[in-house]
Design an enzyme around this catalytic site. Structure first.
Site, short mmCIF file in Angstrom:
data_model
loop_
_atom_site.label_atom_id
_atom_site.label_comp_id
_atom_site.label_asym_id
_atom_site.label_seq_id
_atom_site.Cartn_x
_atom_site.Cartn_y
_atom_site.Cartn_z
N ASP A 164 0.82 -1.21 0.00
CA ASP A 164 0.00 0.00 0.00
C ASP A 164 0.85 1.26 0.00
O ASP A 164 0.60 2.20 -0.76
CB ASP A 164 -0.92 -0.02 1.22
CG ASP A 164 -1.95 1.10 1.19
OD1 ASP A 164 -1.57 2.26 1.47
OD2 ASP A 164 -3.12 0.83 0.89
N TRP A 199 -5.50 1.59 -0.21
CA TRP A 199 -5.45 0.76 -1.42
C TRP A 199 -5.53 -0.72 -1.07
O TRP A 199 -6.18 -1.50 -1.77
CB TRP A 199 -4.20 1.09 -2.23
CG TRP A 199 -4.09 2.56 -2.50
CD1 TRP A 199 -3.05 3.37 -2.21
CD2 TRP A 199 -5.10 3.39 -3.11
NE1 TRP A 199 -3.33 4.66 -2.60
CE2 TRP A 199 -4.58 4.71 -3.15
CE3 TRP A 199 -6.37 3.17 -3.62
CZ2 TRP A 199 -5.29 5.78 -3.67
CZ3 TRP A 199 -7.09 4.25 -4.13
CH2 TRP A 199 -6.54 5.52 -4.16
N ASP A 200 -4.87 -1.13 0.01
CA ASP A 200 -5.02 -2.50 0.47
C ASP A 200 -6.47 -2.80 0.81
O ASP A 200 -7.00 -3.86 0.47
CB ASP A 200 -4.17 -2.73 1.73
CG ASP A 200 -2.77 -3.24 1.42
OD1 ASP A 200 -2.60 -3.89 0.37
OD2 ASP A 200 -1.86 -2.99 2.22
N SER A 201 -7.12 -1.88 1.49
CA SER A 201 -8.50 -2.09 1.93
C SER A 201 -9.43 -2.21 0.73
O SER A 201 -10.27 -3.12 0.66
CB SER A 201 -8.94 -0.94 2.85
OG SER A 201 -8.06 -0.81 3.95
#
Length: 404
Positions: free
Chosen positions: A131, A160-162
């Protein structure tokens, strides 16, 4: 109350960090039977901060609710075979490990032609990324913060990971829908960096550069293209006020009793404050009129008059204040329950934010004890007897404590 929406859906997750575990958790919280497989002893994120004094990772627990946990020695042929057997039984696998060797889609689909695999990678051309490195490449850290220096500021939330994790869950459901319609499985590849580029492209950031030849600058808490910013109250608190409709502007004028002053300001600046464009253009002058109004009132006084006039606003509060006193972050919100987690104890835990009228509230399920479901899953999913499980011990695929 009906059955959970994803009851009957079986998923194997082989993952680490945030995106893939979050996607698996989202499916598990809606009723899917998600089995997470890790290397014996735990994966790369088993001890990731924050951790308790005894070493239990609250991070790991938070991202692995509503799953079952299996430990296999994936360095052994027998451990790899068992993992393949579980994947073939489930028919769906979510991973951010390199999908190669025993975990390759080509290898697995020979055993189950309708297999669905979703593989998360760093970039579209298969480079490693996380991220924070993706954040750096998007350009957004240069427009984050107060704009008082040229030093980039990353967002503390791994956005962005989420978003990648939720996109992965969505992608698996889309592939499963197609399989039900056609009988065909497929490999679905998802790039963390592409998720970020998809969103900034969809929100106009890319077009703004190419069409308008204009690059945004850091503007602190101002709301781009509208009126919105933070103000300090008389008791040392701060509030965020946002106006994105003409009605909200009318409400702000009525609440502050500054309508006449704003009309004079509109005339002087040749603006129309019922429009986003002119509120944005004149935001400094508008804020200058509002600052003394906030400075002369406490947070409670602001709350009373703003709520009465339906102003779009919110108080700033710390994480501790959120947890200690905000009803939204409490059992008053049906998403939350106090759940006992192994090795840590009972704490406020969120379930799925989706509330389905027919299925009823989703149960808030705890995280598993790492590796504790190994025996039960192998027996249930693969039909292994006690003797068969014992026979695995000399092969090194599982630990004896996993069979206890």
């Amino acid at each position: 109350m009906g059955a959970p929406n994803l009851a009957g859906l079986k998923v194997v997750e082989i993952s680490a960090f945030i995106a893939a575990p979050l996607g698996g958790m989202a499916l598990g919280q809606l009723g899917a039977d998600v089995v997470r497989i890790d290397q014996t002893g735990g994966g790369l994120d088993l001890q990731r901060w924050p951790v308790t004094e005894s070493g239990e990772s609250l991070y790991w627990q938070g991202l692995n609710k509503a799953k079952r946990s299996v430990f296999l020695d994936l360095r052994t042929l027998e451990g790899q075979r068992l993992a393949q057997d579980l994947i073939v039984d489930a028919g769906i696998v979510l991973t951010n490990r390199p999908a190669q060797g025993w975990l390759s889609y080509q290898e697995l689909r020979r055993r189950r032609p309708d297999l669905i695999m979703l593989s998360i990678r760093g970039t579209h051309d298969n480079r490693t990324a996380v991220d924070y490195t993706v954040q750096a490449r998007t350009g957004l850290p240069f427009i984050t913060g107060a704009g008082e220096s040229d030093v980039p500021v990353n967002h503390p939330l791994p956005l962005w990971d989420s978003l990648c994790g939720m996109t992965a869950a969505f992608g698996l459901l889309a592939a499963e829908h197609r399989r039900r319609e056609t009988g065909a499985g497929q490999l679905v590849e998802l790039s963390l960096e592409d998720v970020a580029l998809w969103l900034i492209g969809s929100l106009g950031y890319i077009a703004e550069i190419e069409v308008l030849d204009r690059e945004r600058r850091a503007i602190g808490n101002d709301v781009y293209g509208a009126f919105g910013r933070d103000f300090a109250t008389a008791d040392g608190k701060r509030v965020m006020v946002t106006v994105v409709t003409a009605r909200q502007w009318t409400g702000l004028c009525a609440a502050t009793e500054l309508g006449e002053a704003f009309r004079h300001l509109e005339k002087a600046l040749r603006g129309d404050f019922t429009t986003d464009a002119d509120r944005w253009r004149c935001r400094g002058a508008i804020a200058a009129l509002l600052e003394p109004w906030f400075a002369g009132r406490t947070l409670d006084e602001v709350r009373e008059v703003f709520d009465a006039n339906r102003v779009l606003w919110g108080p700033y509060q710390t994480l501790r204040e959120l947890v200690a006193s905000d009803p939204a972050c409490s059992e008053a919100n049906p998403m939350f329950a106090r759940v006992r987690h192994p090795g840590v104890g009972t704490y406020l835990t969120p379930g799925s934010p989706l509330q389905f009228a027919e299925a009823g509230p989703t149960a808030v399920r705890p995280s598993p004890t790492p590796g504790a479901d190994t025996c039960a899953v192998l027996a249930e999913r693969l039909g292994l007897s006690s003797d068969a499980l014992e026979a695995l011990l000399p092969k090194g695929a599982v630990e004896r404590k996993a069979l206890a």
